[in-house]
Design a protein around this motif. Structure first.
Motif, PDB file in Angstrom:
ATOM      1  N   GLU A 185     -18.640   0.556  -4.757  1.00  0.00           N
ATOM      2  CA  GLU A 185     -19.527  -0.005  -5.776  1.00  0.00           C
ATOM      3  C   GLU A 185     -20.968   0.451  -5.578  1.00  0.00           C
ATOM      4  OE1 GLU A 185     -18.973  -4.192  -5.465  1.00  0.00           O
ATOM      5  OE2 GLU A 185     -17.001  -4.178  -6.432  1.00  0.00           O
ATOM      6  N   LEU A 186     -21.351   0.697  -4.323  1.00  0.00           N
ATOM      7  CA  LEU A 186     -22.717   1.126  -4.019  1.00  0.00           C
ATOM      8  C   LEU A 186     -22.873   2.640  -4.096  1.00  0.00           C
ATOM      9  CD1 LEU A 186     -23.576  -1.295  -1.067  1.00  0.00           C
ATOM     10  CD2 LEU A 186     -24.305  -1.458  -3.452  1.00  0.00           C
ATOM     11  N   GLY A 187     -21.817   3.335  -4.557  1.00  0.00           N
ATOM     12  CA  GLY A 187     -21.916   4.753  -4.821  1.00  0.00           C
ATOM     13  C   GLY A 187     -21.454   5.667  -3.715  1.00  0.00           C
ATOM     14  N   ALA A 188     -20.916   5.115  -2.622  1.00  0.00           N
ATOM     15  CA  ALA A 188     -20.545   5.937  -1.474  1.00  0.00           C
ATOM     16  C   ALA A 188     -19.266   6.726  -1.711  1.00  0.00           C
ATOM     17  CB  ALA A 188     -20.374   5.057  -0.238  1.00  0.00           C
ATOM     18  N   ASP A 189     -19.156   7.824  -0.994  1.00  0.00           N
ATOM     19  CA  ASP A 189     -17.918   8.592  -0.874  1.00  0.00           C
ATOM     20  C   ASP A 189     -17.186   7.998   0.335  1.00  0.00           C
ATOM     21  OD1 ASP A 189     -15.899  10.409  -0.533  1.00  0.00           O
ATOM     22  OD2 ASP A 189     -17.187  12.145  -0.237  1.00  0.00           O
ATOM     23  N   VAL A 190     -16.130   7.233   0.077  1.00  0.00           N
ATOM     24  CA  VAL A 190     -15.530   6.380   1.111  1.00  0.00           C
ATOM     25  C   VAL A 190     -14.192   6.928   1.589  1.00  0.00           C
ATOM     26  CG1 VAL A 190     -14.713   4.058   1.675  1.00  0.00           C
ATOM     27  CG2 VAL A 190     -16.647   4.354   0.120  1.00  0.00           C
ATOM     28  N   THR A 191     -14.038   7.005   2.911  1.00  0.00           N
ATOM     29  CA  THR A 191     -12.749   7.278   3.535  1.00  0.00           C
ATOM     30  C   THR A 191     -12.307   6.011   4.251  1.00  0.00           C
ATOM     31  OG1 THR A 191     -13.285   9.617   3.863  1.00  0.00           O
ATOM     32  CG2 THR A 191     -11.516   8.702   5.218  1.00  0.00           C
ATOM     33  N   LEU A 192     -11.131   5.520   3.905  1.00  0.00           N
ATOM     34  CA  LEU A 192     -10.575   4.311   4.511  1.00  0.00           C
ATOM     35  C   LEU A 192      -9.382   4.685   5.368  1.00  0.00           C
ATOM     36  CD1 LEU A 192     -10.381   1.195   4.770  1.00  0.00           C
ATOM     37  CD2 LEU A 192      -8.996   1.209   2.674  1.00  0.00           C
ATOM     38  N   VAL A 193      -9.510   4.471   6.682  1.00  0.00           N
ATOM     39  CA  VAL A 193      -8.415   4.705   7.624  1.00  0.00           C
ATOM     40  C   VAL A 193      -7.818   3.347   7.953  1.00  0.00           C
ATOM     41  CG1 VAL A 193      -7.743   5.647   9.857  1.00  0.00           C
ATOM     42  CG2 VAL A 193      -9.610   6.715   8.566  1.00  0.00           C
ATOM     43  N   SER A 194      -6.570   3.140   7.570  1.00  0.00           N
ATOM     44  CA  SER A 194      -5.976   1.815   7.680  1.00  0.00           C
ATOM     45  C   SER A 194      -4.677   1.821   8.463  1.00  0.00           C
ATOM     46  CB  SER A 194      -5.710   1.241   6.280  1.00  0.00           C
ATOM     47  OG  SER A 194      -5.048  -0.006   6.367  1.00  0.00           O
ATOM     48  N   GLY A 195      -4.554   0.816   9.318  1.00  0.00           N
ATOM     49  CA  GLY A 195      -3.270   0.521   9.919  1.00  0.00           C
ATOM     50  C   GLY A 195      -2.369  -0.143   8.896  1.00  0.00           C
ATOM     51  N   PRO A 196      -1.159  -0.547   9.287  1.00  0.00           N
ATOM     52  CA  PRO A 196      -0.204  -1.126   8.339  1.00  0.00           C
ATOM     53  C   PRO A 196      -0.768  -2.357   7.627  1.00  0.00           C
ATOM     54  CG  PRO A 196       0.861  -0.611  10.425  1.00  0.00           C
ATOM     55  CD  PRO A 196      -0.599  -0.424  10.646  1.00  0.00           C
ATOM     56  N   SER A 197      -0.684  -2.351   6.305  1.00  0.00           N
ATOM     57  CA  SER A 197      -1.203  -3.462   5.503  1.00  0.00           C
ATOM     58  C   SER A 197      -0.429  -3.527   4.197  1.00  0.00           C
ATOM     59  CB  SER A 197      -2.695  -3.255   5.212  1.00  0.00           C
ATOM     60  OG  SER A 197      -3.180  -4.246   4.325  1.00  0.00           O
ATOM     61  N   ASN A 198      -0.336  -4.724   3.642  1.00  0.00           N
ATOM     62  CA  ASN A 198       0.313  -4.909   2.339  1.00  0.00           C
ATOM     63  C   ASN A 198      -0.667  -4.774   1.178  1.00  0.00           C
ATOM     64  OD1 ASN A 198       2.894  -5.451   3.415  1.00  0.00           O
ATOM     65  ND2 ASN A 198       2.324  -7.580   3.810  1.00  0.00           N
ATOM     66  N   LEU A 199      -1.936  -4.510   1.483  1.00  0.00           N
ATOM     67  CA  LEU A 199      -2.959  -4.431   0.445  1.00  0.00           C
ATOM     68  C   LEU A 199      -2.955  -3.066  -0.237  1.00  0.00           C
ATOM     69  CD1 LEU A 199      -5.902  -6.058   2.430  1.00  0.00           C
ATOM     70  CD2 LEU A 199      -4.364  -7.186   0.809  1.00  0.00           C
ATOM     71  N   LYS A 200      -3.375  -3.070  -1.503  1.00  0.00           N
ATOM     72  CA  LYS A 200      -3.575  -1.809  -2.222  1.00  0.00           C
ATOM     73  C   LYS A 200      -4.949  -1.259  -1.874  1.00  0.00           C
ATOM     74  CE  LYS A 200      -0.771  -2.701  -6.343  1.00  0.00           C
ATOM     75  NZ  LYS A 200      -0.813  -2.846  -7.821  1.00  0.00           N
ATOM     76  N   PRO A 201      -5.050   0.022  -1.559  1.00  0.00           N
ATOM     77  CA  PRO A 201      -6.367   0.601  -1.295  1.00  0.00           C
ATOM     78  C   PRO A 201      -7.253   0.473  -2.531  1.00  0.00           C
ATOM     79  CG  PRO A 201      -4.619   2.095  -0.606  1.00  0.00           C
ATOM     80  CD  PRO A 201      -3.954   1.002  -1.385  1.00  0.00           C
ATOM     81  N   PRO A 202      -8.523   0.151  -2.357  1.00  0.00           N
ATOM     82  CA  PRO A 202      -9.432   0.063  -3.509  1.00  0.00           C
ATOM     83  C   PRO A 202      -9.496   1.392  -4.259  1.00  0.00           C
ATOM     84  CG  PRO A 202     -10.454  -0.859  -1.531  1.00  0.00           C
ATOM     85  CD  PRO A 202      -9.197  -0.181  -1.094  1.00  0.00           C
ATOM     86  N   TYR A 203      -9.728   1.293  -5.550  1.00  0.00           N
ATOM     87  CA  TYR A 203      -9.845   2.498  -6.375  1.00  0.00           C
ATOM     88  C   TYR A 203     -11.041   3.318  -5.912  1.00  0.00           C
ATOM     89  CZ  TYR A 203     -10.643   5.484 -10.416  1.00  0.00           C
ATOM     90  OH  TYR A 203     -10.848   6.566 -11.234  1.00  0.00           O
ATOM     91  N   GLY A 204     -10.855   4.624  -5.841  1.00  0.00           N
ATOM     92  CA  GLY A 204     -11.963   5.511  -5.550  1.00  0.00           C
ATOM     93  C   GLY A 204     -12.133   5.895  -4.099  1.00  0.00           C
ATOM     94  N   VAL A 205     -11.276   5.391  -3.188  1.00  0.00           N
ATOM     95  CA  VAL A 205     -11.406   5.757  -1.782  1.00  0.00           C
ATOM     96  C   VAL A 205     -10.432   6.871  -1.418  1.00  0.00           C
ATOM     97  CG1 VAL A 205     -12.023   3.378  -1.208  1.00  0.00           C
ATOM     98  CG2 VAL A 205      -9.685   4.138  -0.821  1.00  0.00           C
ATOM     99  N   GLN A 206     -10.791   7.642  -0.402  1.00  0.00           N
ATOM    100  CA  GLN A 206      -9.827   8.548   0.219  1.00  0.00           C
ATOM    101  C   GLN A 206      -9.086   7.716   1.259  1.00  0.00           C
ATOM    102  OE1 GLN A 206     -11.453  11.833   2.427  1.00  0.00           O
ATOM    103  NE2 GLN A 206      -9.450  12.485   3.179  1.00  0.00           N
ATOM    104  N   PHE A 207      -7.793   7.570   1.090  1.00  0.00           N
ATOM    105  CA  PHE A 207      -7.022   6.640   1.925  1.00  0.00           C
ATOM    106  C   PHE A 207      -6.178   7.402   2.934  1.00  0.00           C
ATOM    107  CE2 PHE A 207      -3.201   4.008   2.704  1.00  0.00           C
ATOM    108  CZ  PHE A 207      -3.829   2.887   3.233  1.00  0.00           C
ATOM    109  N   ILE A 208      -6.277   6.987   4.206  1.00  0.00           N
ATOM    110  CA  ILE A 208      -5.489   7.581   5.273  1.00  0.00           C
ATOM    111  C   ILE A 208      -4.735   6.470   5.986  1.00  0.00           C
ATOM    112  CG2 ILE A 208      -5.554   8.904   7.427  1.00  0.00           C
ATOM    113  CD1 ILE A 208      -8.208  10.115   6.441  1.00  0.00           C
ATOM    114  N   SER A 209      -3.423   6.569   5.999  1.00  0.00           N
ATOM    115  CA  SER A 209      -2.584   5.553   6.628  1.00  0.00           C
ATOM    116  C   SER A 209      -2.202   5.986   8.037  1.00  0.00           C
ATOM    117  CB  SER A 209      -1.317   5.328   5.787  1.00  0.00           C
ATOM    118  OG  SER A 209      -0.464   4.400   6.411  1.00  0.00           O
TER     119      SER A 209
END
Length: 404
Positions: free
Chosen positions: A227-251
């Motif tokens: 929301e603040l305009g960042a280019d976001v990479t999210l590195v996540s362990g196991p989760s039932n959540l949906k990654p937020p829209y607009g992030v680069q997601f790494i599981s």
């Protein structure tokens, strides 16, 4: 307006089209440049001439009507817009957009645009509540599209319920708010790396050691950073959540996998927020087949995992580094100790023994300390509100770093 924003208004077929005409007039009066697209159904309620007169621009409705041979109209319009507004949005148009169908000028343009899209539904109450329509809207929301809720009341079909197109001034206010938010993006152009969730350290193919983290705090941080305009990479362990829209997601699964992933991105980012609950130990031996139960007690030897946060603190140069401390006693003392020991710029601490603060829930109550001695104590807030606080403090530190 010196920086005149460009709005593409997509009008689809329904009795609420008359409100779209009023909306076009209000958009123009507010200083926006407006271009209108219509479906063939919309033109049965209000003529294109009405929208042309109100917008002071030609109205587009035929994909194959190419007035300017030097370009492709629907692509040019898709690229032209700062914001696309679909109002009214029928169940049919929402369904086509959600499923990638492009069979008229509006649907084709909406699939081609990279501009943000705002949707104002209008339909019969039973259509609005139908599971298929709800699923389509939910899917578009996951894509990052914004919705302007319809109102409740007497509908044109005679039913009373939810489905009336929002009033033109409500839609215009939503547009104003969107551009205000867009203008306040202190992280625009910045790269942010966020870790979230637990890790799993396997004993055998069936069993593993883990913790109670769900990832809710980290995912809220990722959402706020986007929301603040960042280019976001999210590195996540196991989760039932949906990654937020607009992030680069790494599981990832294990602490080692998270370590490798985080370090591979670290040199190129401006801000790191390490909210993941990473295992401190892992089984020394991982069995390739399921361990069978026996009558004897079982001892499992454990090895220390790599300390990701400490390694980042040792390596950082231009980055702002934020850590977390989940404690049950002496929360402030342990947090400040960790802040110094791991060379952090900011640390967020909470007492997980307190009700409403910690793992699994939707709320948190935190202390925030920075390396310069500033201390903030929050009340019990939603994790999204806490995320906004953390990002606000992180932006302040980034600004200070840039001014040095």
């Amino acid at each position: 307006m010196t920086d005149q924003k460009k709005l593409l208004l997509c009008v689809t077929g329904g009795i609420a089209v008359f409100k779209a005409a009023a909306l076009t007039s209000q958009m123009r009066q507010a200083g926006y440049e407006v271009k209108v697209m219509m479906t063939s159904s919309a033109m049965k309620f209000v003529t294109p001439l009405t929208f042309q007169t109100l917008s002071r621009n030609p109205v587009h409705y035929d994909t194959f009507d190419e007035k300017d041979p030097s370009g492709v109209a629907h692509i040019d319009l898709a690229d032209w817009a700062d914001l696309v507004v679909m109002a009214p949005a029928t169940a049919n148009s929402i369904g086509k957009l959600a499923n990638g169908i492009a069979d008229d000028m509006i649907s084709t343009t909406l699939l081609a645009t990279t501009a943000p899209i705002m949707i104002a539904p209008a339909m019969n109450v039973h259509m609005y509540e139908h599971p298929a329509v709800f699923s389509n809207m939910e899917r578009l929301a996951d894509f990052g599209y914004r919705f302007i809720e319809p109102g409740e009341g007497l509908l044109a079909c005679g039913y009373v319920g939810k489905g009336r197109l929002a009033e033109p001034d409500e839609i215009l206010n939503a547009i104003h708010q969107f551009f205000q938010e867009e203008d306040h993006q202190p992280l625009k152009g910045k790269k942010v790396l966020i870790t979230a969730g637990p890790t799993r350290e396997f004993v055998d193919p069936v069993r593993f050691f883990t913790n109670r983290s769900t990832g809710k705090m980290g995912y809220a941080l990722a959402e706020s950073a986007v929301e603040l305009g960042a280019d976001v990479t999210l590195v996540s362990g196991p989760s039932n959540l949906k990654p937020p829209y607009g992030v680069q997601f790494i599981s990832v699964q294990s602490a080692e996998e998270m370590y490798e992933s985080v370090l591979s991105h670290f040199d190129n980012v401006d801000l790191v927020i390490k909210s993941a609950a990473v295992a401190d130990y892992r089984p020394r031996e991982r069995h390739q087949t399921k361990m069978k139960k026996s009558d004897q007690d079982l001892s499992i030897e454990m090895d220390r995992t790599k300390d990701i946060l400490k390694e980042l603190g040792n390596r950082k140069s231009k980055q702002i580094l934020v850590g977390f401390a989940a404690e049950t006693t002496n929360v402030k003392h342990y947090a400040q100790q960790k802040l110094e020991k791991k060379n952090l710029d900011l640390i967020v601490a909470n007492d997980i023994s307190q009700q409403g603060s910690g793992f699994e829930g939707d709320t948190n109550q935190v202390y925030i300390f920075d390396r310069y001695g500033k201390e903030i104590e929050s009340t019990l807030l939603s994790k999204k509100q806490v995320a906004d606080m953390i990002l606000n403090e992180s932006c302040r530190l980034l600004e200070g770093l840039n001014n040095e």
